[in-house]
Design a protein around this motif. Structure first.
Motif, short mmCIF file in Angstrom:
data_model
loop_
_atom_site.label_atom_id
_atom_site.label_comp_id
_atom_site.label_asym_id
_atom_site.label_seq_id
_atom_site.Cartn_x
_atom_site.Cartn_y
_atom_site.Cartn_z
N ARG A 7 -11.13 43.36 95.48
CA ARG A 7 -11.03 44.72 96.43
C ARG A 7 -9.75 44.76 96.75
O ARG A 7 -9.23 45.79 97.09
N VAL A 97 -16.06 49.00 89.89
CA VAL A 97 -15.89 50.46 90.55
C VAL A 97 -15.21 49.92 92.12
O VAL A 97 -15.67 49.11 92.70
N GLN A 98 -14.23 50.67 92.05
CA GLN A 98 -13.22 50.38 93.16
C GLN A 98 -12.61 51.76 93.95
O GLN A 98 -11.54 52.29 93.66
N PRO A 99 -13.80 52.25 94.81
CA PRO A 99 -13.41 53.54 95.48
C PRO A 99 -12.12 53.73 96.18
O PRO A 99 -11.75 54.81 96.11
N GLU A 100 -11.45 52.65 96.79
CA GLU A 100 -10.14 52.89 97.57
C GLU A 100 -9.18 53.12 96.67
O GLU A 100 -8.01 53.65 96.74
N THR A 102 -9.81 54.40 92.96
CA THR A 102 -10.04 55.59 92.38
C THR A 102 -10.53 56.96 92.97
O THR A 102 -10.69 58.02 92.45
N GLY A 103 -10.83 56.64 94.44
CA GLY A 103 -11.27 57.99 95.15
C GLY A 103 -12.99 58.23 94.62
O GLY A 103 -13.46 59.40 95.08
N THR A 104 -13.34 57.48 93.89
CA THR A 104 -14.91 57.74 93.62
C THR A 104 -15.84 56.54 93.62
O THR A 104 -15.38 55.34 93.42
N ASN A 105 -16.92 56.64 93.95
CA ASN A 105 -18.04 55.53 93.70
C ASN A 105 -18.70 55.42 92.70
O ASN A 105 -19.60 54.52 92.49
N THR A 106 -18.52 56.21 91.75
CA THR A 106 -19.25 56.21 90.57
C THR A 106 -18.52 55.89 89.14
O THR A 106 -19.05 55.11 88.41
N THR A 108 -15.85 53.69 86.84
CA THR A 108 -15.09 52.34 86.87
C THR A 108 -13.61 52.56 86.62
O THR A 108 -13.37 53.85 86.42
N TRP A 112 -11.76 55.81 85.23
CA TRP A 112 -10.92 56.79 85.85
C TRP A 112 -9.59 56.81 85.47
O TRP A 112 -8.89 57.87 85.19
#
Length: 136
Positions: A7, A97-100, A102-106, A108, A112
């Motif tokens: 992360r 999944v790395q929201p920081e 890709t900007g998404t929680n869904t 991978t 993205w």
């Protein structure tokens, strides 16, 4: 490598990408119709190494950019391979999944990334290799 370390690398990459103003140009090289043809011509990566596609050899990328761009000496690098290796850690990041980042929680990171241009994918791939301690 821990999930927290992964992360932290994703956060660092997100910061780098936010500051990016120029996309790196395509790395020149010789293209091949298949990965097998590349390996027959260039050779095996070597003991404990694997060939790594900077811009991934996904079905979508092959359709969008063509085999000669994907299986290209400018798009393939040798990386340490095996459990705990840089190649494995990069795969782990891409499959997470790395929201920081890709900007998404869904999605991978790999999914993205597949929405980006060839140049953006290559720029990102180079940054990831460097972030994990590799060289291009």
């Amino acid at each position: 490598m821990t999930d927290e370390t992964r992360r932290e690398i994703a956060r660092r990459l997100a910061s780098e990408l936010a500051l990016r103003t120029v996309i790196s140009p395509r790395r020149p090289g010789q293209g091949f119709q298949t990965f097998g043809e590349f390996k027959r011509t260039i050779g095996v990566a070597g003991s404990g190494l694997a060939w790594h596609h900077i811009v991934g050899q996904t079905t979508s990328n092959l359709q969008r950019f063509g085999a000669q761009a994907i299986h290209n000496t400018g798009n393939l690098v040798r990386l340490e391979h095996g459990t705990g290796s840089i190649h494995q850690e990069i795969s782990n990041l891409y499959n997470s999944v790395q929201p920081e980042l890709t900007g998404t929680n869904t999605l991978t990171v790999r999914a993205w990334l597949g929405t980006q241009s060839f140049e953006e994918q290559q720029d990102f791939g180079i940054r990831v290799i460097i972030a994990f301690g590799g060289t291009v």
